[in-house]
Design a protein around this motif. Structure first.
Motif, PDB file in Angstrom:
ATOM      1  N   PHE A   1      28.798 -62.034   3.238  1.00  0.00           N
ATOM      2  CA  PHE A   1      29.505 -60.815   3.619  1.00  0.00           C
ATOM      3  C   PHE A   1      28.775 -60.162   4.786  1.00  0.00           C
ATOM      4  CE2 PHE A   1      30.666 -56.338   3.414  1.00  0.00           C
ATOM      5  CZ  PHE A   1      32.022 -56.372   3.112  1.00  0.00           C
ATOM      6  N   VAL A   2      29.539 -59.795   5.818  1.00  0.00           N
ATOM      7  CA  VAL A   2      28.988 -59.126   7.001  1.00  0.00           C
ATOM      8  C   VAL A   2      29.678 -57.787   7.168  1.00  0.00           C
ATOM      9  CG1 VAL A   2      28.717 -59.213   9.509  1.00  0.00           C
ATOM     10  CG2 VAL A   2      28.425 -61.298   8.148  1.00  0.00           C
ATOM     11  N   HIS A   3      28.872 -56.750   7.372  1.00  0.00           N
ATOM     12  CA  HIS A   3      29.408 -55.409   7.592  1.00  0.00           C
ATOM     13  C   HIS A   3      28.829 -54.850   8.886  1.00  0.00           C
ATOM     14  CE1 HIS A   3      29.058 -50.941   7.221  1.00  0.00           C
ATOM     15  NE2 HIS A   3      30.321 -51.076   6.894  1.00  0.00           N
ATOM     16  N   SER A   4      29.659 -54.154   9.633  1.00  0.00           N
ATOM     17  CA  SER A   4      29.185 -53.439  10.816  1.00  0.00           C
ATOM     18  C   SER A   4      30.036 -52.200  11.005  1.00  0.00           C
ATOM     19  CB  SER A   4      29.268 -54.327  12.066  1.00  0.00           C
ATOM     20  OG  SER A   4      28.798 -53.621  13.208  1.00  0.00           O
ATOM     21  N   SER A   5      29.386 -51.067  11.221  1.00  0.00           N
ATOM     22  CA  SER A   5      30.108 -49.815  11.409  1.00  0.00           C
ATOM     23  C   SER A   5      29.539 -49.060  12.604  1.00  0.00           C
ATOM     24  CB  SER A   5      29.994 -48.942  10.151  1.00  0.00           C
ATOM     25  OG  SER A   5      30.751 -47.760  10.277  1.00  0.00           O
ATOM     26  N   SER A   6      30.424 -48.642  13.496  1.00  0.00           N
ATOM     27  CA  SER A   6      30.052 -47.818  14.660  1.00  0.00           C
ATOM     28  C   SER A   6      29.023 -48.498  15.554  1.00  0.00           C
ATOM     29  CB  SER A   6      29.513 -46.457  14.193  1.00  0.00           C
ATOM     30  OG  SER A   6      30.429 -45.804  13.360  1.00  0.00           O
ATOM     31  N   SER A   7      29.154 -49.805  15.734  1.00  0.00           N
ATOM     32  CA  SER A   7      28.202 -50.534  16.579  1.00  0.00           C
ATOM     33  C   SER A   7      28.865 -51.501  17.543  1.00  0.00           C
ATOM     34  CB  SER A   7      27.218 -51.323  15.703  1.00  0.00           C
ATOM     35  OG  SER A   7      26.438 -50.481  14.906  1.00  0.00           O
ATOM     36  N   LEU A   8      29.960 -52.107  17.137  1.00  0.00           N
ATOM     37  CA  LEU A   8      30.531 -53.222  17.892  1.00  0.00           C
ATOM     38  C   LEU A   8      31.256 -52.778  19.164  1.00  0.00           C
ATOM     39  CD1 LEU A   8      30.511 -56.262  17.656  1.00  0.00           C
ATOM     40  CD2 LEU A   8      32.611 -56.150  16.322  1.00  0.00           C
ATOM     41  N   TYR A   9      31.392 -51.486  19.382  1.00  0.00           N
ATOM     42  CA  TYR A   9      31.971 -51.014  20.641  1.00  0.00           C
ATOM     43  C   TYR A   9      30.928 -51.002  21.758  1.00  0.00           C
ATOM     44  CZ  TYR A   9      29.817 -46.491  19.527  1.00  0.00           C
ATOM     45  OH  TYR A   9      28.924 -45.504  19.226  1.00  0.00           O
TER      46      TYR A   9
END
Length: 375
Positions: free
Chosen positions: A160-168
């Motif tokens: 499982f991979v999570h990313s929030s407020s970073s990929l922009y």
């Protein structure tokens, strides 16, 4: 040209970081918008995690990666990792499975404040055992410094991979945007080739992100990614998320007029970010081809903390302070540290004036993905 491109990428990796420490202007203390996003996407990621666990054989070690964890780790760990482990623990008890071991990877760029991250881990693990009970298994936490636009983990290792407020965030400032004068991002006055350059860089970066994760995520593994975006196809007009950068550009432009900043300095400053639309993300996921797109969810968050139901003690000025924690390192590296307080004093004023006249918000997009079978 290739050497110059590598220098630009290296500079971003070295400079870009959220405001370190735990002081009043640190990201750990001011990231209320990031926390609101985590709260609003909680049901999505936990639903996806539950679906994943029910569809696979119990792994000996279940591996979860949080990409772009920043330094507000205590909030991230308690809200994201705790929620995911709690979801799995309930599911494994329902299925009659034994205790589960967890490997948690916390990733960010090398300049991130990992000291604050690591200082919270022991307390988190103690709280986890207290709330879950000793029979839940064990949890191991590691920091992983590096850009997520490259390989970070062993092949077939992540569930499982999570990313929030970073990929922009882009891997570098786009090439060929020298004509974007008096702007710091895509704006109404930006030439068309500037808009294309930003999108082209985002397209390259997202393809590389998906390609790298496709090597690391097991077949059937899941990703839940949340990033600032926009809700329509036009990158400038009606781009509510971009408005906060327009106001910062206005502040910097006024300081050029008043002699605080050299005009050339402003003309050579551009933010390495891109706020995508849902349709752009869908197209890029399908184009790379390694992941099935399960869900796309678009929503918005107000600048004003008083509009948030689950808010902590904060006032309308927190939005300006939050933005300072996000971009201060980039501004200091380009304009110097001497004028940073003046910049954000003015930014605070213009933010408050805008909030007094109208409701402002930023858009964000959450997508959930499943790794397709390699067979």
């Amino acid at each position: 040209m290739e050497r110059e491109r590598m220098v630009r990428k290296t500079e971003i990796v070295q400079v870009l970081r959220m405001k370190e420490g735990t002081g009043d202007t640190s990201f750990a203390k001011t990231a209320y918008m990031a926390r609101q996003i985590l709260l609003m996407t909680k049901s999505i990621r936990e639903k996806v995690m539950k679906e994943l666990y029910y569809c696979m054989e119990q792994p000996k070690i279940l591996c979860i990666a949080d990409l772009g964890c920043s330094s507000s780790v205590e909030n991230n760990l308690m809200s994201v990792v705790y929620g995911l482990i709690d979801t799995i623990d309930k599911a494994r008890r329902e299925l009659g499975h034994g205790p589960q071991e967890y490997q948690i990877y916390l990733n960010d760029l090398p300049g991130n404040d990992f000291n604050t991250v690591f200082s919270s881990v022991t307390r988190f693990k103690d709280n986890l055992k207290e709330k879950m009970g000793d029979d839940f298994g064990d949890c191991f936490v590691n920091g992983v410094p590096g850009s997520f636009y490259g390989r970070l983990f062993p092949t077939n290792s992540l569930h499982f991979v999570h990313s929030s407020s970073s990929l922009y965030w882009l891997s570098q400032v786009p090439e060929g945007i020298e004509d974007n004068k008096r702007n710091i991002y895509m704006a109404k006055t930006s030439p068309p080739k500037v808009l294309k350059a930003y999108y082209d860089q985002f397209k390259k970066d997202i393809w590389m992100f998906l390609h790298c994760r496709s090597k690391e995520v097991v077949d059937g593994g899941k990703m839940v990614l949340t990033l600032l975006g926009r809700q329509n196809s036009d990158p400038c007009y009606s781009n509510r998320t971009g408005y906060m950068w327009e106001l910062l550009a206005t502040v910097l432009d006024n300081m050029v007029v008043e002699g605080y900043i050299e005009e050339e300095k402003l003309n050579t400053f551009n933010l390495p970010i891109y706020t995508s639309s849902p349709s752009e993300l869908e197209f890029l996921v399908h184009s790379e081809g390694s992941f099935a797109l399960d869900q796309v969810h678009a929503s918005e968050i107000s600048w004003d903390a008083n509009d948030h139901k689950n808010r902590s003690s904060c006032d309308q000025y927190d939005f300006a302070i939050c933005l300072r924690a996000v971009v201060e390192s980039l501004i200091v590296s380009h304009f110097g540290e001497e004028i940073i307080d003046e910049i954000f004093k003015r930014y605070r004023e213009i933010i408050c004036a805008s909030m007094a006249e109208e409701k402002n918000s930023v858009d964000y997009i959450t997508i959930s993905l499943t790794r397709k079978s390699r067979g």
